[in-house]
Design an enzyme around this catalytic site. Structure first.
Site, mmCIF file in Angstrom:
data_model
loop_
_atom_site.group_PDB
_atom_site.id
_atom_site.type_symbol
_atom_site.label_atom_id
_atom_site.label_comp_id
_atom_site.label_asym_id
_atom_site.label_seq_id
_atom_site.Cartn_x
_atom_site.Cartn_y
_atom_site.Cartn_z
ATOM 1 N N LYS A 105 0.949 -1.029 -0.084
ATOM 2 C CA LYS A 105 0.060 -0.160 0.034
ATOM 3 C C LYS A 105 0.872 1.183 0.108
ATOM 4 C CE LYS A 105 0.741 1.877 3.528
ATOM 5 N NZ LYS A 105 1.774 2.496 4.059
ATOM 6 N N TYR A 113 -4.853 4.017 5.809
ATOM 7 C CA TYR A 113 -5.467 3.156 7.062
ATOM 8 C C TYR A 113 -6.798 3.690 7.486
ATOM 9 C CZ TYR A 113 -0.890 0.619 6.959
ATOM 10 O OH TYR A 113 0.054 -0.187 6.695
#
Ligand code: NDP
Length: 367
Positions: free
Chosen positions: A137, A221
């Site tokens: 990510k 996140y």
């Protein structure tokens, strides 16, 4: 039907449906067929901090996969890793000869752990080499890149997963269930992830390598947690950027405060920063609350609800993630941490940057 026949059947089915007909997949099928019962071989690409201190040690704890190869631009690292993990010469690559991995039957999965703006190139090269791919990510630095990565993997007949380790973490799996628990209707979602970043020369502060700052690295996140706590996709965002150190953060954002609006009427608030400390997820509902602190860390997550402390046994997020993805490949199972999931986050990230730049509420656009 044993595991191998089941896997073969699923892939034949896929090929019949016109999904998985290209030659790289046949190469992979042959490779796996030649080693029945063996673990899937993973090659890590980019031997930096995350690969060295989290992924490689986690691969010693996995059941379904193992560290089979490395791709590095640093010759000294190749020597050290070879010695430590007993990697044969033929499974060691650099960025120049990486494409030859296509001919290496010991490697089933390429795991891209490079700076963000390099994800697109290496995922595409790995897919064209006929390897399944795990990409760290944020998935890429734009929606356009995400689409190209998804399309290339689909056309190459390989799977694409994003390194969303928290999709496997029991505390976060519990967070997903809170909205349907007996605590009543969800009323608020608030999250923050922030730390003070060190070395001003690192790639995370260089826009051409990182694509952005705290939003790309940490905000993703909070976006994820908001999305899975609410169980919907945001339709619009309002974001405000704060910068206290314009020298260090000349190229990328330092702090972003965000509001994500969801179609059912919920609004999630979030903050991410490279110049503060915060790490929590807080949900409230009509009759209860759910809180995680050190919410987004590798370990040491703790949590509580109105019913008391949440407690799960020690858990290796990275090992669970890599085992989970390997199982999806072997058994033809879907994954909720695939390329489409990475794209969903990138849509929100692009809207956040647009909102901060225009100082207006901004729609999250499908494409
Ligand atoms: P590092 O800077 O520690 O490592 C990156 C590695 O990439 C380098 O060591 C180097 O490896 C290679 N590299 C190749 N070209 C370059 C370049 N131009 N500049 C810098 N490095 C280069 O980064 P991290 O390991 O912390 O992060 C890598 C990726 O993993 C990022 O996308 C990050 O977002 C993600 N990440 C995910 C985490 C998670 O929890 N899921 C946690 C931490 C990071 P070599 O010398 O072998 O070529």
């Amino acid at each position: 039907m044993n595991n191998y026949s089941r896997r073969k059947f699923i892939y034949q089915l896929g090929a019949g449906a016109g999904m998985l007909m290209l030659s790289p997949l046949s190469r992979w099928q042959n490779a796996v067929a030649s080693r029945p019962g063996k673990k899937m071989g993973i090659a890590l690409v980019g031997l930096g901090s995350y690969a060295t201190y989290q992924l490689a040690p986690a691969l010693l704890e996995t059941q379904n996969c193992e560290l089979a190869g490395i791709v590095t631009g640093t010759a000294e690292k190749a020597v050290k890793w070879q010695e430590r993990y007993k990697i044969p010469d033929k499974n060691i690559y650099n960025y120049g000869n990486f494409d030859a991995i296509a001919d290496n039957d010991a490697i089933d999965i390429v795991y891209v752990v490079l700076p963000n703006s390099m994800h697109h190139e290496y995922v595409i090269r790995a897919a064209k080499a006929g390897k399944h791919v795990i990409c760290e990510k944020p998935m890429a630095v734009s929606m356009k890149e995400c689409h190209e990565m998804i399309d290339t993997c689909r056309k190459s007949g390989v799977r694409l997963f994003i390194g969303y380790r928290l999709h496997f973490d029991p505390y976060h799996l519990a967070a997903r269930k809170f909205r349907t628990s007996d605590a009543g209707r969800l009323q608020s979602v608030d999250s923050a992830f922030a730390f003070r970043i060190g070395d001003p020369a690192q790639w995370r502060l260089n826009k051409s390598l990182a694509g952005g700052g705290s939003v790309m690295d940490l905000g993703v996140y909070c976006i994820q947690a908001s999305r899975y706590s609410i169980g919907e996709e945001p339709v619009s965002v309002t974001a405000v950027e704060e910068k206290t150190d314009p020298v260090k953060f000349a190229q990328v954002e330092e702090t972003m405060k965000m509001q994500l609006e969801f179609p059912g009427g919920m609004t999630a608030t979030a903050m991410c920063s490279y110049n503060r400390f915060a790490n929590y997820l807080k949900l409230t509902s009509e009759k209860g609350r759910f809180e995680l602190d050190s919410a987004f860390s590798y370990n040491g997550i703790s949590g509580r609800t109105n019913n008391g402390k949440l407690s799960f046994p020690p858990f290796n997020q990275q090992a669970a993630q890599m085992d989970g993805f390997s199982r999806c490949i072997a058994e033809g199972l879907p994954s909720d941490a695939d390329g489409e999931e990475g794209l969903k986050d990138m849509r929100v990230i692009e809207a956040i940057y647009k909102s901060a730049a225009t100082k207006t509420k901004t729609a999250v656009i499908e494409d």
